[in-house]
Design a protein around this motif. Structure first.
Motif, mmCIF file in Angstrom:
data_model
loop_
_atom_site.group_PDB
_atom_site.id
_atom_site.type_symbol
_atom_site.label_atom_id
_atom_site.label_comp_id
_atom_site.label_asym_id
_atom_site.label_seq_id
_atom_site.Cartn_x
_atom_site.Cartn_y
_atom_site.Cartn_z
ATOM 1 N N PHE A 48 -1.345 -6.759 -8.238
ATOM 2 C CA PHE A 48 -1.951 -5.633 -7.537
ATOM 3 C C PHE A 48 -0.861 -4.823 -6.842
ATOM 4 N N GLU A 50 -0.774 -1.505 -3.929
ATOM 5 C CA GLU A 50 -1.509 -0.545 -3.100
ATOM 6 C C GLU A 50 -0.501 0.360 -2.404
ATOM 7 N N PHE A 52 0.296 3.595 0.346
ATOM 8 C CA PHE A 52 -0.199 4.075 1.627
ATOM 9 C C PHE A 52 0.513 5.364 2.026
ATOM 10 N N ALA A 56 0.443 7.650 -1.103
ATOM 11 C CA ALA A 56 -0.932 7.726 -1.583
ATOM 12 C C ALA A 56 -1.423 9.172 -1.639
ATOM 13 N N ASP A 65 1.798 6.591 -9.388
ATOM 14 C CA ASP A 65 1.010 5.618 -10.159
ATOM 15 C C ASP A 65 1.656 5.331 -11.507
ATOM 16 N N HIS A 113 -6.497 -2.697 -9.783
ATOM 17 C CA HIS A 113 -5.189 -3.316 -9.577
ATOM 18 C C HIS A 113 -4.176 -2.328 -8.984
ATOM 19 N N ILE A 115 -4.146 0.958 -6.354
ATOM 20 C CA ILE A 115 -4.965 1.698 -5.398
ATOM 21 C C ILE A 115 -4.095 2.668 -4.610
ATOM 22 N N ASN A 117 -4.308 4.353 -1.264
ATOM 23 C CA ASN A 117 -5.038 4.283 0.003
ATOM 24 C C ASN A 117 -4.619 5.440 0.904
ATOM 25 N N MET A 129 4.198 0.629 0.513
ATOM 26 C CA MET A 129 3.426 0.050 -0.591
ATOM 27 C C MET A 129 3.470 -1.466 -0.485
#
Length: 472
Positions: A48, A50, A52, A56, A65, A113, A115, A117, A129
């Motif tokens: 995963f 994520e 921030f 993001a 991404d 998987h 994200i 945010n 991240m």
């Protein structure tokens, strides 16, 4: 304070953003290495990531991404065939499978998987991240990373990860250090000192070879940019302009390769207007390549990657300082100026606004140009100071988070200011300067800390909200 090689500041990269593309890509690679050290890729069941804060909020426009997926897939941005990027990313999304570390296929569902945010930021840095791996035995490994500018990554525990701490023979952490060592040990040129310091990483012959390799990639990038027309990806429908300018300036002349093209540029009519148009053309060519996931030279970031190539190409095409030695010296000096900003302020727009990218690159280019035009050590430092002085407070407000508007044109402005700063410094007495380079770096950092976060690569202020661009 850790020494930094000039080739960590000026290096081969991939568009569109060093902080938002190369940083996450490097973080993904670092996480793979962490998993290999702590456990085993064979035992990984899921991964995963994520993102921030700024990563993001402008992640889609910057390809954050895409970069993380390719990094987790075991790809290397220095060697990947850039024409295959779309195909590789589409395959991951359609099959919902990623080949983790290039060694094991595991499920990977975009949006689950991976994200973005946008509602939360990590405290350590706006570009935060977290990567997490789940293993067959139920255990997990999690690691936070921060993209701190120029493709550099850090964790809360370490400011610069996976790098050996190097101390050069003459540590130069401030402009005053450069002056001190040059006076004390008799270095006649700024670049003489830097060439010696670079021996902490490689031989002088290897340093020269790497600088010329950088020059090769700069020419390749500009050549590609002046021969591509069309619309840049991302939805803003920005038209490529470098090719049109190139065509108008060269007329009906035919060229077979980049060397023939460069010779025709150098032989073209030289007047103030045409030279200015060529400088703009060089910068636009690089940043149009950057905006479309092309291979560029990060210097010190991707958003500012057109400034140094434009100024160096200008020196090669329109001055008499065209030797390989001039190229090497330009890049050594430019890179060293970049390290001073990296160590004492920031080269991250998410941390300091665009002054940290275009401003720094303009200061670097001004110093490099002054060096090869015969400037003294004091004049080289003065040129860098002048260039940054006139970028202080520059915000980062990309429309839709894309490195296109106003980023691409800002590179032409940064290049012009660099050349102007060099010319002013060459006609000035540095001993009478009222502001030193160290003082302007400190001022830039204080300005960065005072700047509203809306103007730090979030697309929440400035042009990003003043211009109404409908979603695609």
């Amino acid at each position: 304070m850790e020494s930094i090689s000039v080739f960590e500041i000026i290096k081969i990269g991939i568009g569109p953003s060093s902080s938002h593309t190369m940083g996450p890509w490097n973080a993904a690679t670092s996480f793979i290495n962490l998993v290999k050290r702590e456990k085993s890729i064979v035992d990984v069941q899921e991964v995963f990531v994520e993102f921030f804060g700024s990563l993001a909020k402008t992640g889609i426009g910057h390809g954050t991404d895409i970069a993380s997926m390719l990094g987790l897939n075991g790809e290397n941005f220095k060697t990947i065939n850039t024409s295959t990027i779309d195909e590789k990313v589409l395959k991951i999304k359609q099959t919902e499978i990623i080949n983790f570390g290039g060694e094991k296929e595991i499920p990977f569902i975009y949006g689950h998987h991976l994200i973005l945010n946008t509602s939360r930021s990590l405290d350590f840095h706006p570009n935060g991240m977290i990567f997490r791996a789940v293993f067959a035995d139920g255990t997990e490994i999690s690691q936070d990373y921060y993209s701190v500018g120029g493709g550099f990554i850090a964790t809360q525990e370490k400011n610069s990860i996976e790098k050996d701490c190097v101390r050069t023979l003459y540590p130069c952490h401030h402009g005053s250090d450069i002056t001190k060592y040059c006076e004390k040990f008799g270095f006649q040129k700024f670049s003489d000192l830097i060439l010696v310091n670079e021996e902490s990483w490689r031989t002088q012959e290897e340093t020269r070879a790497e600088a010329l390799n950088i020059w090769h990639h700069i020419k390749e990038c500009i050549y590609k940019g002046v021969n591509k027309e069309g619309i840049l990806p991302g939805g803003l429908n920005v038209t490529r302009r470098a090719a049109g300018i190139n065509r108008k300036l060269l007329g009906d002349k035919i060229y077979k390769n980049k060397e023939e093209w460069f010779q025709q540029v150098a032989d073209a009519e030289e007047n103030f207007t045409n030279i200015n148009k060529w400088i703009a053309c060089f910068a636009l060519a690089v940043n149009e390549e950057n905006a479309s996931f092309g291979r560029i030279i990060t210097a010190p970031t991707n958003g500012a990657s057109g400034v140094i190539p434009a100024v160096l190409m200008y020196s090669q095409a329109f001055t008499s300082h065209t030797s390989e030695d001039d190229i090497v010296r330009f890049l050594l000096v430019a890179g060293e100026i970049g390290t001073l900003f990296k160590k004492n302020a920031t080269i991250s727009a998410a941390m300091g606004g665009c002054q940290a990218e275009i401003g720094v690159s303009s200061a670097m280019a001004a110093a490099g140009l002054t060096e090869i035009l015969g400037g003294s050590i004091g004049q080289v430092l003065m040129a860098a100071e002048i260039a940054m002085e006139h970028h202080l407070g520059l915000t980062c407000d990309p429309i839709k988070g894309l490195v296109q508007i106003p980023c691409i044109e800002r590179n032409t402005m940064g290049a012009m200011k660099a050349i102007t700063a060099a010319n002013i410094a060459l006609e000035s007495d540095p001993s009478k300067a009222k502001v030193s380079l160290d003082e302007v770096i400190q001022t830039m950092w204080e300005t960065a800390l005072s700047m509203n976060d809306r103007f730090k690569e979030t697309s929440e202020g400035g042009l990003a909200i003043a211009v109404n661009v409908p979603e695609c």
